[in-house]
Structures are given as C-alpha cells and as structure tokens.
Design a protein around this motif. Structure first.
Motif, PDB file in Angstrom:
ATOM      1  N   GLU A  83      49.464  36.155  28.126  1.00  0.00           N
ATOM      2  CA  GLU A  83      48.462  36.494  27.117  1.00  0.00           C
ATOM      3  C   GLU A  83      47.092  35.962  27.511  1.00  0.00           C
ATOM      4  OE1 GLU A  83      47.579  35.534  22.379  1.00  0.00           O
ATOM      5  OE2 GLU A  83      49.586  35.286  23.202  1.00  0.00           O
ATOM      6  N   GLN A  84      47.040  34.757  28.064  1.00  0.00           N
ATOM      7  CA  GLN A  84      45.762  34.170  28.449  1.00  0.00           C
ATOM      8  C   GLN A  84      45.178  34.831  29.691  1.00  0.00           C
ATOM      9  OE1 GLN A  84      46.491  29.950  28.792  1.00  0.00           O
ATOM     10  NE2 GLN A  84      46.247  29.613  26.600  1.00  0.00           N
ATOM     11  N   LEU A  85      46.058  35.290  30.594  1.00  0.00           N
ATOM     12  CA  LEU A  85      45.574  35.925  31.819  1.00  0.00           C
ATOM     13  C   LEU A  85      44.938  37.269  31.541  1.00  0.00           C
ATOM     14  CD1 LEU A  85      45.311  35.892  34.882  1.00  0.00           C
ATOM     15  CD2 LEU A  85      47.623  36.838  35.036  1.00  0.00           C
ATOM     16  N   GLY A  86      45.468  37.993  30.537  1.00  0.00           N
ATOM     17  CA  GLY A  86      44.920  39.305  30.222  1.00  0.00           C
ATOM     18  C   GLY A  86      45.632  40.401  30.990  1.00  0.00           C
ATOM     19  N   PRO A  87      45.241  41.649  30.750  1.00  0.00           N
ATOM     20  CA  PRO A  87      45.947  42.780  31.360  1.00  0.00           C
ATOM     21  C   PRO A  87      45.771  42.878  32.868  1.00  0.00           C
ATOM     22  CG  PRO A  87      43.976  43.520  30.214  1.00  0.00           C
ATOM     23  CD  PRO A  87      44.141  42.073  29.873  1.00  0.00           C
ATOM     24  N   GLU A  88      44.718  42.309  33.413  1.00  0.00           N
ATOM     25  CA  GLU A  88      44.480  42.431  34.850  1.00  0.00           C
ATOM     26  C   GLU A  88      43.845  41.138  35.354  1.00  0.00           C
ATOM     27  OE1 GLU A  88      42.055  45.319  37.992  1.00  0.00           O
ATOM     28  OE2 GLU A  88      42.255  45.873  35.882  1.00  0.00           O
ATOM     29  N   ARG A  89      44.457  40.548  36.377  1.00  0.00           N
ATOM     30  CA  ARG A  89      43.933  39.280  36.868  1.00  0.00           C
ATOM     31  C   ARG A  89      42.681  39.503  37.702  1.00  0.00           C
ATOM     32  NH1 ARG A  89      44.210  38.378  42.106  1.00  0.00           N
ATOM     33  NH2 ARG A  89      45.848  39.195  43.448  1.00  0.00           N
ATOM     34  N   ALA A  94      37.110  34.975  42.261  1.00  0.00           N
ATOM     35  CA  ALA A  94      37.091  34.955  40.801  1.00  0.00           C
ATOM     36  C   ALA A  94      38.428  34.474  40.249  1.00  0.00           C
ATOM     37  CB  ALA A  94      36.764  36.345  40.256  1.00  0.00           C
ATOM     38  N   PHE A  95      39.525  34.776  40.945  1.00  0.00           N
ATOM     39  CA  PHE A  95      40.834  34.302  40.497  1.00  0.00           C
ATOM     40  C   PHE A  95      40.936  32.792  40.633  1.00  0.00           C
ATOM     41  CE2 PHE A  95      45.267  33.140  41.383  1.00  0.00           C
ATOM     42  CZ  PHE A  95      45.850  33.566  40.192  1.00  0.00           C
ATOM     43  N   LEU A  96      40.379  32.233  41.695  1.00  0.00           N
ATOM     44  CA  LEU A  96      40.422  30.784  41.867  1.00  0.00           C
ATOM     45  C   LEU A  96      39.604  30.089  40.780  1.00  0.00           C
ATOM     46  CD1 LEU A  96      40.122  30.553  45.752  1.00  0.00           C
ATOM     47  CD2 LEU A  96      42.164  30.690  44.331  1.00  0.00           C
ATOM     48  N   ARG A  97      38.514  30.718  40.360  1.00  0.00           N
ATOM     49  CA  ARG A  97      37.749  30.166  39.241  1.00  0.00           C
ATOM     50  C   ARG A  97      38.539  30.282  37.944  1.00  0.00           C
ATOM     51  NH1 ARG A  97      35.060  26.534  41.426  1.00  0.00           N
ATOM     52  NH2 ARG A  97      33.844  27.230  43.226  1.00  0.00           N
ATOM     53  N   HIS A  98      39.346  31.341  37.867  1.00  0.00           N
ATOM     54  CA  HIS A  98      40.207  31.501  36.697  1.00  0.00           C
ATOM     55  C   HIS A  98      41.206  30.343  36.605  1.00  0.00           C
ATOM     56  CE1 HIS A  98      43.301  33.109  34.033  1.00  0.00           C
ATOM     57  NE2 HIS A  98      44.170  32.891  34.996  1.00  0.00           N
ATOM     58  N   LEU A  99      41.652  29.832  37.749  1.00  0.00           N
ATOM     59  CA  LEU A  99      42.571  28.703  37.744  1.00  0.00           C
ATOM     60  C   LEU A  99      41.942  27.485  37.087  1.00  0.00           C
ATOM     61  CD1 LEU A  99      44.206  28.913  41.296  1.00  0.00           C
ATOM     62  CD2 LEU A  99      45.051  29.836  39.130  1.00  0.00           C
ATOM     63  N   VAL A 100      40.664  27.277  37.329  1.00  0.00           N
ATOM     64  CA  VAL A 100      39.960  26.156  36.692  1.00  0.00           C
ATOM     65  C   VAL A 100      39.929  26.357  35.181  1.00  0.00           C
ATOM     66  CG1 VAL A 100      37.787  24.889  36.549  1.00  0.00           C
ATOM     67  CG2 VAL A 100      38.570  25.770  38.759  1.00  0.00           C
ATOM     68  N   ASP A 101      39.700  27.594  34.749  1.00  0.00           N
ATOM     69  CA  ASP A 101      39.718  27.884  33.310  1.00  0.00           C
ATOM     70  C   ASP A 101      41.103  27.645  32.723  1.00  0.00           C
ATOM     71  OD1 ASP A 101      37.051  28.614  33.367  1.00  0.00           O
ATOM     72  OD2 ASP A 101      37.484  30.740  33.690  1.00  0.00           O
ATOM     73  N   THR A 102      42.143  27.958  33.502  1.00  0.00           N
ATOM     74  CA  THR A 102      43.509  27.716  33.047  1.00  0.00           C
ATOM     75  C   THR A 102      43.741  26.228  32.822  1.00  0.00           C
ATOM     76  OG1 THR A 102      44.361  29.657  34.217  1.00  0.00           O
ATOM     77  CG2 THR A 102      45.948  27.937  33.653  1.00  0.00           C
ATOM     78  N   VAL A 103      43.270  25.404  33.739  1.00  0.00           N
ATOM     79  CA  VAL A 103      43.409  23.955  33.594  1.00  0.00           C
ATOM     80  C   VAL A 103      42.663  23.478  32.352  1.00  0.00           C
ATOM     81  CG1 VAL A 103      42.878  21.720  34.637  1.00  0.00           C
ATOM     82  CG2 VAL A 103      43.747  23.588  36.061  1.00  0.00           C
ATOM     83  N   MET A 144      50.784  34.701  44.564  1.00  0.00           N
ATOM     84  CA  MET A 144      49.625  35.126  43.792  1.00  0.00           C
ATOM     85  C   MET A 144      48.332  34.492  44.314  1.00  0.00           C
ATOM     86  SD  MET A 144      49.151  35.012  39.637  1.00  0.00           S
ATOM     87  CE  MET A 144      50.715  35.857  39.412  1.00  0.00           C
ATOM     88  N   VAL A 145      48.382  33.174  44.578  1.00  0.00           N
ATOM     89  CA  VAL A 145      47.188  32.495  45.078  1.00  0.00           C
ATOM     90  C   VAL A 145      46.867  32.959  46.501  1.00  0.00           C
ATOM     91  CG1 VAL A 145      46.143  30.260  45.611  1.00  0.00           C
ATOM     92  CG2 VAL A 145      47.613  30.493  43.595  1.00  0.00           C
ATOM     93  N   THR A 146      47.903  33.131  47.323  1.00  0.00           N
ATOM     94  CA  THR A 146      47.680  33.623  48.688  1.00  0.00           C
ATOM     95  C   THR A 146      47.061  35.017  48.663  1.00  0.00           C
ATOM     96  OG1 THR A 146      49.556  32.341  49.548  1.00  0.00           O
ATOM     97  CG2 THR A 146      48.781  34.174  50.893  1.00  0.00           C
ATOM     98  N   GLU A 147      47.529  35.861  47.760  1.00  0.00           N
ATOM     99  CA  GLU A 147      46.970  37.211  47.640  1.00  0.00           C
ATOM    100  C   GLU A 147      45.501  37.161  47.234  1.00  0.00           C
ATOM    101  OE1 GLU A 147      47.773  41.416  45.217  1.00  0.00           O
ATOM    102  OE2 GLU A 147      49.035  39.666  44.851  1.00  0.00           O
ATOM    103  N   ALA A 148      45.172  36.263  46.304  1.00  0.00           N
ATOM    104  CA  ALA A 148      43.775  36.132  45.881  1.00  0.00           C
ATOM    105  C   ALA A 148      42.909  35.659  47.046  1.00  0.00           C
ATOM    106  CB  ALA A 148      43.677  35.153  44.710  1.00  0.00           C
ATOM    107  N   LEU A 149      43.421  34.732  47.858  1.00  0.00           N
ATOM    108  CA  LEU A 149      42.676  34.265  49.024  1.00  0.00           C
ATOM    109  C   LEU A 149      42.520  35.387  50.052  1.00  0.00           C
ATOM    110  CD1 LEU A 149      44.311  30.741  49.417  1.00  0.00           C
ATOM    111  CD2 LEU A 149      41.931  31.202  48.787  1.00  0.00           C
TER     112      LEU A 149
END
Length: 211
Positions: A83-89, A94-103, A144-149
């Motif tokens: 639910e927090q991630l939303g329909p599309e990561r 930008a995904f790595l910055r999303h990880l900071v928001d998750t924390v 997932m993180v490897t794909e974002a990188l």
C-alpha cells in the motif's frame, strides 16, 4: 518492499459476517503484537487467545494453526508495504530515495519494525515456519534493489561497470542493521539520516563522475 510469502498451511477461514471479520482482525493484530514482543517460538496460542478474550478453539476457528496465524501476520505486514509503495515503484535512483522514505515511515511504526527484526532473526533456526518466507523475501529484495541499480546504470546515473549485486546487499544490510540498533536505542539512532548518508555515499562511489 515485499517478497514472496511462505506457503505455510492452508488458507485461513474467512467469516462471513462483519462481526466475524472484525474479530479475525483483532486476533491478527494481537498475534502481530505478541509475535513482535516474544517471537514465534515463545508466544503461545493460549496467550494470544487470552489477550483476545477467546478460547484457543476460537483462534483456531479463524486460523487453522499457529503457523497459519504467523503466515497471516506476515501477509498483513506485506499488504502494508504494498500500500505504501503504490501501484508502480520508482525507477533508478528514485527507487533508492524511496528506500529512505520507507525508513522514515518505519520510524513511526515500531511494532512492524520489531516484528520483522524478531522474526527474521528467529527464522534462521531449524524448522522455523517463516524460514522460507524470509529467504524468499531477501531474494526478492536483492533482486528489486539490483534492478533499480541496473535502471540507474541504463539511465546514466551510475557507472555501467559497477558491482550492482554487492551494492544491493550493502543497502539491505544497512537498513536491517539500523532497525535493530534503533529498536534498542531509539533516542540514539536516527535510522532515516543514517540510511540517507549511506545511500548517498554509495551512489557517489557508483557515480559516472567518479574516476
């Protein structure tokens, strides 16, 4: 972020009435709190039943076993993350910055963080019903993180020759390690700032501008 879920037991029974659904959610929340505080092995169905104001048979009416109850608790945790991630990561950096928001959000939900920390550590023990869940979850997180990188590399945000798998492992290790430190000393550990610092430093190392 979520990974695959373990196939422990059969699907839980679902009550038809609104009252039954509410009671099932109450038991699920109490089980989540109990597993987070005591771990799976030390928590008992009797303790969960007592806290919910029902009998053990009442708990088993909704969840066929203790292992099934654990599976449902983990599924509830995953549903919160989805639910927090939303329909599309987000893609790339930008995904790595999303990880900071998750924390940052995790710092506001201590119970969920404790549940993950306790059960993930406990799952390495022989025969633990959540072992496959956490093994699959870490596999999914690394992918997932490897794909974002890799996306960041394709976008020219980091060097093409960077070791993406090692970087992904480091990011996940930092996030999980900080959770344990924060749970033990919340006033001394700023999970968000520390995660941001590590990811920023890592991205600087992987930057295309680095020689």
């Amino acid at each position: 972020m979520t990974g695959s879920k373990p196939g422990v037991g059969k699907e839980p029974r679902t009550g038809r009435s609104l009252k039954a659904q509410q009671r099932r959610q109450e038991i699920l929340q109490i089980a989540m709190d109990t597993f987070a505080a005591r771990g799976y092995n030390n928590a008992s169905l009797q303790e969960i039943a007592d806290r919910a104001g029902v009998t053990q048979a009442g708990v088993l009416h909704y969840f066929r076993s203790k292992a099934q109850l654990l599976t449902s608790v983990l599924e509830l945790r995953d549903a919160t993350d989805i639910e927090q991630l939303g329909p599309e990561r987000p893609r790339g950096m930008a995904f790595l910055r999303h990880l900071v928001d998750t924390v940052r959000r995790n710092a506001e939900r201590e119970g969920i963080v404790r549940l993950y920390a306790v059960l993930s550590a406990e799952s390495v023990t022989e025969g633990h019903p959540a072992q496959d869940y956490f093994r699959d979850r870490y596999t999914g997180l690394r992918a997932m993180v490897t794909e974002a990188l890799a996306e960041a590399s394709e976008l020219g945000e980091i060097r093409a020759d960077a070791n993406l798998e090692d970087a992904a492992n480091a990011i996940i290790a930092v996030m999980d390690g900080l959770q344990v430190q924060w749970l033990l000393a919340p006033d001394s550990v700023d999970m968000t700032a520390s995660t941001d610092r590590v990811i920023t430093a890592l991205l600087a190392e992987l930057s295309t501008s680095r020689t």
